[in-house]
Design an enzyme around this catalytic site. Structure first.
Site, short mmCIF file in Angstrom:
data_model
loop_
_atom_site.label_atom_id
_atom_site.label_comp_id
_atom_site.label_asym_id
_atom_site.label_seq_id
_atom_site.Cartn_x
_atom_site.Cartn_y
_atom_site.Cartn_z
N SER A 141 0.95 -1.25 0.07
CA SER A 141 -0.15 -0.12 0.01
C SER A 141 1.06 1.14 -0.07
O SER A 141 1.71 1.40 1.02
CB SER A 141 -0.84 -0.10 1.24
N LYS A 167 -1.41 -1.12 -4.27
CA LYS A 167 -2.55 -0.31 -4.01
C LYS A 167 -2.11 1.28 -3.67
O LYS A 167 -0.93 1.55 -2.92
CB LYS A 167 -2.90 -0.69 -2.56
N LYS A 169 -3.13 5.02 -2.54
CA LYS A 169 -4.03 6.00 -1.79
C LYS A 169 -4.51 6.91 -2.78
O LYS A 169 -3.41 7.55 -3.48
CB LYS A 169 -3.49 6.32 -0.40
N ASP A 194 -7.41 3.05 -3.09
CA ASP A 194 -7.88 3.13 -1.55
C ASP A 194 -8.36 4.55 -1.51
O ASP A 194 -7.44 5.59 -1.09
CB ASP A 194 -7.07 2.57 -0.46
N GLU A 219 -11.22 0.55 -3.14
CA GLU A 219 -11.48 0.59 -1.86
C GLU A 219 -12.28 1.65 -1.06
O GLU A 219 -11.50 2.92 -1.32
CB GLU A 219 -10.02 -0.05 -1.27
N ASP A 244 -13.86 -1.50 3.45
CA ASP A 244 -12.97 -1.69 4.51
C ASP A 244 -13.56 -0.95 5.66
O ASP A 244 -14.18 -1.83 6.50
CB ASP A 244 -11.62 -0.80 4.28
N LYS A 268 -10.11 -7.08 7.94
CA LYS A 268 -8.84 -6.66 8.92
C LYS A 268 -9.50 -6.81 10.41
O LYS A 268 -10.57 -6.35 11.02
CB LYS A 268 -8.93 -5.08 9.13
N GLY A 296 -4.33 -4.13 6.31
CA GLY A 296 -3.26 -4.20 7.28
C GLY A 296 -3.47 -2.65 8.14
O GLY A 296 -4.23 -1.77 7.69
#
Ligand code: OSB
Ligand code: MG
Length: 374
Positions: A141, A167, A169, A194, A219, A244, A268, A296
């Site tokens: 990520s 991934k 952000k 995400d 996400e 998430d 998670k 995570g």
């Protein structure tokens, strides 16, 4: 099994490089670790909460309070089954409202304790009769960067290390342009984004514009407590949405799938309140043929190893956010650290529980506060 003592360790670790998401930038991470002792055995768990309420309302300190004042005395005062201690604890606290990360940390420590008591690997204990993998493919990520070349350098380094999924952000204003530039530079790599709840439904056009980049998923772009708006957005998208923040319980997972709010779920355990709830979500999604992957929370080696074990179960069909320890930490609190093999996999340990890999001297090196509850 009687628990003789529960140790709370609040540690502060400096991350290698900062980590920027739509809810803020992190550099130092406050981590709450729990050690449960029974006779000469010990088990470790990690809360996943941070020092500030950005991702969720919980912090390392709220976890401390909840465990010290409520969960701890209850856990110390009971006898737990030698087999099934984790699920028994989850059941005992099922009526308590929230504080999933605090409860999850203690539950993890009980799972580890049981694994050591029974001489089993955590992966086998979590898997039960589901079966499990010997090694798991992992992803990375990457935080928001103001400078695209810095991000490009990180992607290149991640691909060199053979991470199996990248991934990114995103936030409003740092989304379509970034993804387009990444596709131009790196082609058809396994890519996802995400949004960490940074978008409102009015800003959904930017998300719909991501559809043409063949992303593995988008996400949690919308609010942390929303299922409805995500369902409307999913109806406009070819790309699967993955939730998430909004999946706070197995019941939320069921509702989200029934409403069509997502087609993939990020598991998670800390967010869900522990490994028992995580297994429930895993099974519910497996029954409906919905893939899951393990998210995570910038964990230390403690939570990271629990995640490696969990992600070995069969419905974890997408590489998770389980990077090498060195992705975040100059020095982790476990020895040996979590490492990737040549093909971007992490080996699932066969040793009993966390197997003495948590080094108390290292925990104490980063210690802010410790308290032993007996
Ligand atoms: O949304 O998945 C998230 C880190 C902290 C809080 C929330 C998230 C993340 C990550 C990094 O994306 C996950 C990791 O590598 O541990
Ligand atoms: Mg996320």
């Amino acid at each position: 099994m009687r628990i003789d003592a529960l140790d709370l360790f609040c540690i502060r670790m400096r991350m290698v490089g900062g980590f920027k998401t739509s809810f803020g930038t992190q550099q130092d991470r406050d981590i709450l670790l729990v050690r449960a002792r029974a006779g000469d055995l010990e088990g470790w768990g990690e809360s996943g909460a941070n020092g500030f309420p950005g991702y969720s309302y919980e912090t390392a300190r709220t976890g401390w309070h909840i465990i010290e004042d409520f969960v701890g005395p209850e856990v110390l005062g009971r006898t737990w089954p030698d087999e099934g201690a984790g699920p028994a604890m989850a059941a005992a606290f099922a009526d308590w409202r929230w504080h999933p990360m605090a409860r999850g940390a203690v539950e993890e420590a009980l799972w580890d304790l049981e694994a050591r008591h029974r001489g089993m690997s955590l992966a086998d204990l979590y898997a039960g009769d589901r079966g499990r993998a010997e090694r798991i493919p992992v992803g990375i990520s990457l935080g928001i960067q103001d400078d695209f070349e810095v991000l490009a350098g990180q992607i290149e380094a991640a691909l060199d290390r053979r991470y199996r999924r990248i991934k990114l952000k995103i936030e409003p204003g740092a989304d379509v342009g970034v993804v387009e530039a990444v596709r131009e530079r790196f082609g058809d790599i396994p890519l996802m984004v995400d949004g960490n709840c940074g978008y409102t439904p009015d800003q959904a056009d930017a998300l719909v514009a991501l559809d043409r980049f063949d992303l593995m998923m988008i996400e949690q772009p919308l609010a942390h407590d929303d299922l409805h708006d995500h369902a409307e957005l999913q109806a406009r998208l070819e790309t699967p949405l993955c939730l998430d923040e909004a999946i706070k319980s197995p019941a939320d997972a069921r509702r989200a799938l029934e409403l069509g709010s997502c087609r993939i779920i990020n598991i998670k355990p800390s967010r869900l309140g522990g490994r028992t709830a995580a297994l429930e979500v895993h099974d519910l999604c497996a029954e409906r043929d919905v893939p899951v992957w393990c998210g995570g929370m910038l964990e230390s080696g403690v939570g990271r190893l629990h995640n490696v074990a969990l992600a070995s179960l069969p419905n974890f069909r997408i590489p998770g956010d389980i990077s090498a320890s060195s992705r975040y930490w100059a020095e982790d609190v476990i020895v040996p650290e979590v490492e990737l093999d040549e093909e971007g996999h992490v080996a699932v340990p066969d040793a009993p529980g966390l197997d003495g890999r948590v080094v108390e001297e290292l925990v104490r090196k980063y210690l802010v506060r410790h308290r032993a509850l007996t």
